[in-house]
Each structure stands twice: as structure tokens, then as C-alpha cells.
Write a protein that holds these residues in place. Structure first.
Motif, PDB file in Angstrom:
ATOM      1  N   HIS A  89       0.848  -1.187   0.000  1.00 56.60           N
ATOM      2  CA  HIS A  89       0.000   0.000   0.000  1.00 56.60           C
ATOM      3  C   HIS A  89       0.883   1.237   0.000  1.00 56.60           C
ATOM      4  CE1 HIS A  89      -3.438  -2.521   0.926  1.00 56.60           C
ATOM      5  NE2 HIS A  89      -2.763  -3.050   1.920  1.00 56.60           N
TER       6      HIS A  89
ATOM      7  N   GLU B  52      -9.722   6.821   0.881  1.00 56.96           N
ATOM      8  CA  GLU B  52     -10.954   6.037   1.006  1.00 56.96           C
ATOM      9  C   GLU B  52     -10.982   4.957  -0.078  1.00 56.96           C
ATOM     10  OE1 GLU B  52     -15.570   6.775   2.200  1.00 56.96           O
ATOM     11  OE2 GLU B  52     -14.585   8.350   1.025  1.00 56.96           O
ATOM     12  N   ASN B  53     -10.562   5.312  -1.284  1.00 57.66           N
ATOM     13  CA  ASN B  53     -10.502   4.335  -2.374  1.00 57.66           C
ATOM     14  C   ASN B  53      -9.500   3.218  -2.090  1.00 57.66           C
ATOM     15  OD1 ASN B  53     -12.438   5.708  -3.862  1.00 57.66           O
ATOM     16  ND2 ASN B  53     -10.942   6.846  -5.062  1.00 57.66           N
ATOM     17  N   LYS B  54      -8.427   3.537  -1.373  1.00 59.90           N
ATOM     18  CA  LYS B  54      -7.413   2.544  -1.008  1.00 59.90           C
ATOM     19  C   LYS B  54      -7.830   1.713   0.202  1.00 59.90           C
ATOM     20  CE  LYS B  54      -3.435   5.296  -2.553  1.00 59.90           C
ATOM     21  NZ  LYS B  54      -2.171   5.937  -2.100  1.00 59.90           N
ATOM     22  N   GLY B  55      -8.896   2.128   0.888  1.00 58.03           N
ATOM     23  CA  GLY B  55      -9.364   1.391   2.059  1.00 58.03           C
ATOM     24  C   GLY B  55      -8.711   1.806   3.364  1.00 58.03           C
TER      25      GLY B  55
ATOM     26  N   GLU C 206     -12.664   5.291   6.236  1.00 61.27           N
ATOM     27  CA  GLU C 206     -14.085   5.133   5.922  1.00 61.27           C
ATOM     28  C   GLU C 206     -14.752   6.460   6.231  1.00 61.27           C
ATOM     29  OE1 GLU C 206     -14.776   0.488   7.204  1.00 61.27           O
ATOM     30  OE2 GLU C 206     -15.005   2.042   8.733  1.00 61.27           O
TER      31      GLU C 206
ATOM     32  N   THR D  72      -9.279   2.932   9.120  1.00 57.98           N
ATOM     33  CA  THR D  72      -9.587   1.501   9.077  1.00 57.98           C
ATOM     34  C   THR D  72      -8.394   0.711   9.630  1.00 57.98           C
ATOM     35  OG1 THR D  72      -8.653   1.197   6.876  1.00 57.98           O
ATOM     36  CG2 THR D  72     -11.003   1.813   6.995  1.00 57.98           C
TER      37      THR D  72
ATOM     38  N   ILE E 292      -6.634  -1.358   7.970  1.00 60.83           N
ATOM     39  CA  ILE E 292      -5.577  -1.279   6.937  1.00 60.83           C
ATOM     40  C   ILE E 292      -4.843   0.048   7.057  1.00 60.83           C
ATOM     41  CG2 ILE E 292      -5.122  -1.160   4.460  1.00 60.83           C
ATOM     42  CD1 ILE E 292      -7.576  -2.997   4.065  1.00 60.83           C
TER      43      ILE E 292
END
Length: 109
Positions: A4, A54-57, A60, A81, A83
Motif C-alpha cells: 500500500h 478512502e478508495n485505497k481502504g 471510511e 480503518t 488497513i
């Protein structure tokens, strides 16, 4: 490194999301960044970073209630999150290990 990716600006934004977890929103993050960095930050840059993460997680989002003070618009709140926390932990470990490699240097202070 991690699978990531997290840029420097994203890292700062994510740190502030984590520090204000579930209470973090764009303007609060912007004000905190400007205070910590001692310079102006573009609010659009904050929102773009939040959307990317947010797109990468990594974060949220959820919406708060409608308020009159905001002209009927709702705030969008962010929380980190698992992650996102893992990525921050990895960034911290890398930065700390590199920092600890700096030899003790005296500049006469």
C-alpha cells in the motif's frame, strides 16, 4: 516496503484522521494541518487525499446530521480503518529505523 502506497501529504492527513477518529472532517483536518505545518493548505488537496485514501481502504466515511449552521448540508466524517492503521504503523517503523541510524552529531549547541 508495503504493498500500500502512502505519500507524505496523505500520511499527514491520515495521522490527523487517526488522531480525531470518527470526529475528523475536511475543515478540521485542514485547520490542524495549517497549525502544525505553519503554512496555508488548499482544502481541495485535503479532500482529494481523503478520497484517494478512502478508495485505497485506509479510511471510511459517514455523514453527520443536517444542521442549520451548515445551511442544511451534512458533514462528512472520516475514521481510520485497520488497513490504514497498519500502513501508519509501517510508516512509523520505517521512519524511526532510519532516524535511529543518524549518528550523534554535535553542532556546538
Amino acid at each position: 516496503m508495503s504493498e500500500h502506497s502512502l505519500g507524505e501529504f496523505e500520511e499527514l492527513v491520515l495521522l490527523l484522521v487517526a488522531a480525531n477518529n470518527k470526529e475528523a472532517y475536511g475543515v478540521l483536518i485542514l485547520e490542524n494541518l495549517e497549525e502544525k505545518l505553519g503554512k496555508k493548505v488548499n482544502v481541495s488537496a485535503v479532500h482529494v487525499a481523503l478520497k484517494r485514501m478512502e478508495n485505497k481502504g485506509f479510511v471510511e466515511s459517514s455523514y453527520g446530521g443536517i444542521t442549520n449552521e451548515r445551511g442544511g448540508r451534512r458533514k462528512k466524517y472520516y475514521s481510520i480503518t485497520s488497513i490504514g492503521k497498519k500502513v501508519l504503523d509501517q510508516q512509523y517503523e520505517v521512519r524511526t529505523s532510519i532516524y535511529q541510524q543518524i549518528p550523534k552529531i554535535s553542532f556546538g549547541q
